[in-house]
Design an enzyme around this catalytic site. Structure first.
Site, PDB file in Angstrom:
ATOM      1  N   TRP A   1      22.098  45.846   9.242  1.00 42.12           N
ATOM      2  CA  TRP A   1      22.473  45.159  10.476  1.00 42.12           C
ATOM      3  C   TRP A   1      21.259  44.303  10.816  1.00 42.12           C
ATOM      4  O   TRP A   1      20.204  44.814  11.182  1.00 42.12           O
ATOM      5  CB  TRP A   1      22.753  46.169  11.591  1.00 42.12           C
ATOM      6  CG  TRP A   1      23.262  45.562  12.852  1.00 42.12           C
ATOM      7  CD1 TRP A   1      24.548  45.309  13.181  1.00 42.12           C
ATOM      8  CD2 TRP A   1      22.480  45.150  13.983  1.00 42.12           C
ATOM      9  NE1 TRP A   1      24.627  44.757  14.438  1.00 42.12           N
ATOM     10  CE2 TRP A   1      23.375  44.645  14.951  1.00 42.12           C
ATOM     11  CE3 TRP A   1      21.110  45.141  14.279  1.00 42.12           C
ATOM     12  CZ2 TRP A   1      22.957  44.153  16.189  1.00 42.12           C
ATOM     13  CZ3 TRP A   1      20.686  44.650  15.500  1.00 42.12           C
ATOM     14  CH2 TRP A   1      21.615  44.164  16.429  1.00 42.12           C
TER      15      TRP A   1
ATOM     16  N   LYS B   1      36.505  48.672  24.907  1.00 39.51           N
ATOM     17  CA  LYS B   1      37.205  48.919  23.635  1.00 39.51           C
ATOM     18  C   LYS B   1      37.861  47.637  23.154  1.00 39.51           C
ATOM     19  O   LYS B   1      37.754  47.261  22.007  1.00 39.51           O
ATOM     20  CB  LYS B   1      38.292  49.992  23.784  1.00 39.51           C
ATOM     21  CG  LYS B   1      37.854  51.420  23.887  1.00 39.51           C
ATOM     22  CD  LYS B   1      37.265  52.015  22.627  1.00 39.51           C
ATOM     23  CE  LYS B   1      35.787  51.803  22.537  1.00 39.51           C
ATOM     24  NZ  LYS B   1      34.915  52.675  23.228  1.00 39.51           N
TER      25      LYS B   1
ATOM     26  N   HIS C   1      36.895  40.348  46.339  1.00 32.57           N
ATOM     27  CA  HIS C   1      35.534  39.823  46.535  1.00 32.57           C
ATOM     28  C   HIS C   1      35.132  38.868  45.429  1.00 32.57           C
ATOM     29  O   HIS C   1      33.938  38.619  45.232  1.00 32.57           O
ATOM     30  CB  HIS C   1      34.556  40.998  46.657  1.00 32.57           C
ATOM     31  CG  HIS C   1      34.912  41.924  47.760  1.00 32.57           C
ATOM     32  ND1 HIS C   1      34.663  41.620  49.085  1.00 32.57           N
ATOM     33  CD2 HIS C   1      35.571  43.096  47.758  1.00 32.57           C
ATOM     34  CE1 HIS C   1      35.139  42.601  49.843  1.00 32.57           C
ATOM     35  NE2 HIS C   1      35.694  43.504  49.060  1.00 32.57           N
TER      36      HIS C   1
ATOM     37  N   LYS D   1      27.116  51.061  14.729  1.00 31.80           N
ATOM     38  CA  LYS D   1      27.467  52.298  15.416  1.00 31.80           C
ATOM     39  C   LYS D   1      26.308  52.837  16.243  1.00 31.80           C
ATOM     40  O   LYS D   1      26.476  53.281  17.360  1.00 31.80           O
ATOM     41  CB  LYS D   1      27.893  53.322  14.371  1.00 31.80           C
ATOM     42  CG  LYS D   1      28.302  54.671  14.918  1.00 31.80           C
ATOM     43  CD  LYS D   1      29.672  54.590  15.505  1.00 31.80           C
ATOM     44  CE  LYS D   1      30.120  55.861  16.175  1.00 31.80           C
ATOM     45  NZ  LYS D   1      31.159  55.593  17.168  1.00 31.80           N
TER      46      LYS D   1
HETATM   47  O1  M6R Z   1      25.309  56.766  20.232  1.00 29.40           O
HETATM   48  P1  M6R Z   1      25.412  56.380  21.682  1.00 29.40           P
HETATM   49  O2  M6R Z   1      26.458  57.162  22.410  1.00 29.40           O
HETATM   50  O3  M6R Z   1      24.080  56.458  22.383  1.00 29.40           O
HETATM   51  O4  M6R Z   1      25.855  54.880  21.672  1.00 29.40           O
HETATM   52  C1  M6R Z   1      25.987  54.170  22.860  1.00 29.40           C
HETATM   53  C2  M6R Z   1      26.700  52.856  22.653  1.00 29.40           C
HETATM   54  O5  M6R Z   1      26.026  52.073  21.716  1.00 29.40           O
HETATM   55  C3  M6R Z   1      28.131  53.072  22.167  1.00 29.40           C
HETATM   56  O6  M6R Z   1      28.863  53.859  23.046  1.00 29.40           O
HETATM   57  C4  M6R Z   1      28.856  51.707  22.019  1.00 29.40           C
HETATM   58  O7  M6R Z   1      29.011  51.116  23.268  1.00 29.40           O
HETATM   59  C5  M6R Z   1      30.196  51.903  21.317  1.00 29.40           C
HETATM   60  N1  M6R Z   1      30.336  50.956  20.264  1.00 29.40           N
HETATM   61  C6  M6R Z   1      31.368  51.755  22.228  1.00 29.40           C
HETATM   62  O8  M6R Z   1      32.573  51.890  21.566  1.00 29.40           O
END
Ligand code: M6R
Length: 619
Positions: A74, A495, A514, A614
């Site tokens: 990435w 999402k 608002h 991720k």
């Molecule tokens: O691993 P984490 O729960 O700390 O990750 C947090 C966010 O990066 C994660 O929830 C992200 O927003 C997801 N892609 C949402 O679907």
């Protein structure tokens, strides 16, 4: 961000590395590469694009050898292309390095290395590492890596091979995850457990500033001063099928479908004779009794779970509670002290901002509680106490089952604290437990209904696509809700935007007047969460206001609600009757599925949406 893997053993390294990278691809997917010690040289192939491009090419010209490293990227420094892809080599081509993280002082180090005659080919920060190892190498790879690490500022998990030492792979970590898979006659390094699950269920979790050398026969861990550290492997209970699609078209759909069972398992494990049990939790009951406030810190979906947690904790535990995004918390002057329970929510347990926020809270004397999914992750290890969500591996970038598992933990924590602090009478606590236990079956029924081949949510998604093109791509989504479902409005919007690239915003419905109401004409589709609740009538008024201005409405309502049908709503999705408190667990299912079906209609790569990864282990 980025997945790394290292292998040494008797198997064909290429196969092990590619299989591992397949399991790590959720961490980054703009390019991938492998380097294997092949006789008297390092044989390397790296390709821009998805891993399958690399896999296809290697299938026609395979690389021999049983020792190697691999990477799925990435991009941070340098555009995604073949050259910037990892592994990176030193000037001699004898040393290959894969890296996850960011070397913050790379420019200064690069300048010095260039002055000393090193030749760079990529724009990455990583490339300084093989050159530093080359500089320090005097016949001992482990020592050369250790010397190089001492100069690095930033975060890293690395795996390094040297052609002249084909009997080892050296790794190290600092603020980026790295585990060791301990096998028989073979060993592995990887960013995450699923990468090694095909071969072993014994792993060692590495700490920051540990240097690891794996050989076929063993594993040795040292600190940066060369002192040996004794580490014991931990057994992993995850099954490899949990990291596979098992017949589902996408991981996201599989993970959505698993939520009822995950919830059931959490309740079976955690609710013993009507009492909440957090057996792994190291924070004492007396501490839980004395906290005067709670700070919840998280990112993305985990932040939305935390927002929902605030509603329940304030209502039932009667304790002031606030929620912060980690990246804001860590750079503010957050008012946390020894009387504050700071809860860090993170699926991966590796999110860089959340980890930094945790450290900031600890520095200020707060007790920290991690709510994490990944066992042994940094946030889980560094928090004073951890509660695991036990949702199993979540592979799709868009988080679904981790979210409902996080919500479940917040419900349990609320019940636990309410009983402990006697903030609500015992019969009421028991009633909450009874209601909560109904949710897994209701959730399973709901998922079953809206996952069938011809379900109304999929049909609405199809209709949206038609409308979108009819309106010359001007359509987008708004999500409105009130009270405890407001965070779900944010989650539904997140999402949708992350996997369908359609603009979407979540608002508290009361805020419409608002400002956001100015957006309403015939273009937006407005998802109104209007389940039976104390703010139901207010939601009906909001629906009227949107209808009056031409907006298209999808309403999520409680089954059997006839009143709502008089509101001229375009599309209705029903959820089963449940106490308002627990409704977020059910409401989120159609929101997740709507996002999924819309993305599927548009033909996007649902599990690996563009620009995302991720686990965000860089700032
Ligand atoms: O691993 P984490 O729960 O700390 O990750 C947090 C966010 O990066 C994660 O929830 C992200 O927003 C997801 N892609 C949402 O679907």
């Amino acid at each position: 961000m980025c997945g790394i893997i290292g292998y040494i053993g008797e198997r064909k390294a290429q196969e092990v590395l590619l299989r591992g990278l397949t399991r790590l691809e959720y961490r980054g997917y703009d390019s991938a590469g492998v380097a294997v010690i092949d006789g008297d040289r390092i044989n390397m192939l790296k390709r821009q694009g998805k891993l399958r491009i690399l896999i296809n090419e290697l299938s026609t010209k395979p690389i021999a050898g049983t020792v190697g490293v691999g990477h799925t990227r990435w991009a941070t420094h340098g555009v995604p292309n073949d050259i910037n892809a990892h592994p990176h080599l030193d000037c001699t081509g004898k040393i290959a390095v894969v890296h996850n993280g960011i070397i913050e002082n790379y420019l200064e180090l690069k300048k010095n290395l260039i002055r000393e005659g090193h030749k760079f080919v990529s724009e990455t920060d990583t490339e300084i590492i093989p050159h530093l190892v080359e500089k320090f190498y005097k016949g001992n790879l482990e020592k050369a890596v250790t010397s190089a690490l001492k100069l690095l500022k930033g975060s890293y998990a690395i795996a390094v091979i040297h052609k002249d030492e084909p009997d080892k792979v050296v790794g190290a970590r600092c603020d980026s995850p790295l585990i060791v898979g301990v096998g028989k006659g073979e060993n592995f390094l990887a960013s995450d457990v699923p990468a090694v699950l095909d071969y072993t269920k014994e792993v060692i979790y590495l700490e920051n500033h540990e240097v690891i050398t794996i050989t076929k026969k063993g594993v040795s861990v040292k600190d940066l001063s060369g002192r040996a550290i004794n580490k014991k492997p931990c057994p992993i209970s995850w099954d490899i099928s949990q990291a596979e699609k098992c017949g589902h078209q996408h991981f996201m759909l599989k993970e959505i479908s698993e939520q009822g069972d995950v919830l059931k398992k959490i309740l079976e494990e955690r609710l013993l004779k009507g009492k909440v049990s957090f057996e792994e939790l190291k924070i004492k009951e007396n501490d839980f009794k004395r906290f005067k406030k709670i700070a919840i810190v998280a990112c993305g979906t985990a932040y939305h779970a935390g927002m929902t947690g605030k509603y329940m904790l304030e209502e039932y535990v009667k304790i002031p509670c606030w929620v912060d995004t980690s990246s804001e918390f860590r750079y503010r002057d957050p008012m946390v002290d020894r009387d504050t329970l700071t809860i860090i929510v993170s699926q991966s347990g590796e999110t860089a901002d959340s980890l930094a926020a945790l450290r900031e809270a600890k520095k200020r004397g707060a007790k920290t509680l991690g709510i994490c999914n990944v066992l042994g992750s940094s946030i889980a290890r560094e928090s004073d106490g951890v509660i695991y969500t036990h949702a199993g591996p979540e592979i799709a970038v868009a988080s679904t089952k981790a979210y409902t598992a996080q919500l479940a933990i917040f419900y349990l924590l609320t019940i636990y604290l309410a009983a402990l602090r006697k903030s609500v009478p015992a019969p009421k606590v028991r009633a909450l437990v009874r209601e909560f236990k109904k949710v897994p079956d209701l959730m399973n029924d709901l998922i079953f209904e809206y996952r069938s081949d011809y379900n109304i949510i999929a049909a609405y998604a199809q209709e949206f696509k038609r409308y979108y093109f009819e309106k010359h791509n001007k359509s987008y989504f708004l999500y409105l809700a009130r009270n405890i479902n407001y965070p779900n409005a944010m989650e539904g919007a997140l999402k949708l935007k992350e996997i369908s690239y359609i603009s979407a915003e979540g608002y508290p419905a009361g805020e419409m007047k608002h400002g956001p109401i100015a957006l309403i004409d015939e273009n937006p589709w407005v998802v109104c969460i209007a389940v039976k609740s104390k703010t139901y009538d207010k939601m009906l008024s909001n629906i009227q206001e949107i209808k009056a201005r031409g907006g298209i409405i999808i309403a999520i309502v409680t089954e059997g609600d006839r009143e709502i049908l008089h509101n001229n709503i375009n599309y209705v999705i029903e959820i089963p009757k449940i106490n308002e408190l627990f409704s977020p667990l059910l409401v989120v299912i159609p929101l997740q599925l709507l996002a999924y079906y819309v993305a599927r209609e548009f033909g996007y790569d649902i599990d690996q949406p563009r620009n995302l990864a991720k686990s965000v282990t860089v700032e």
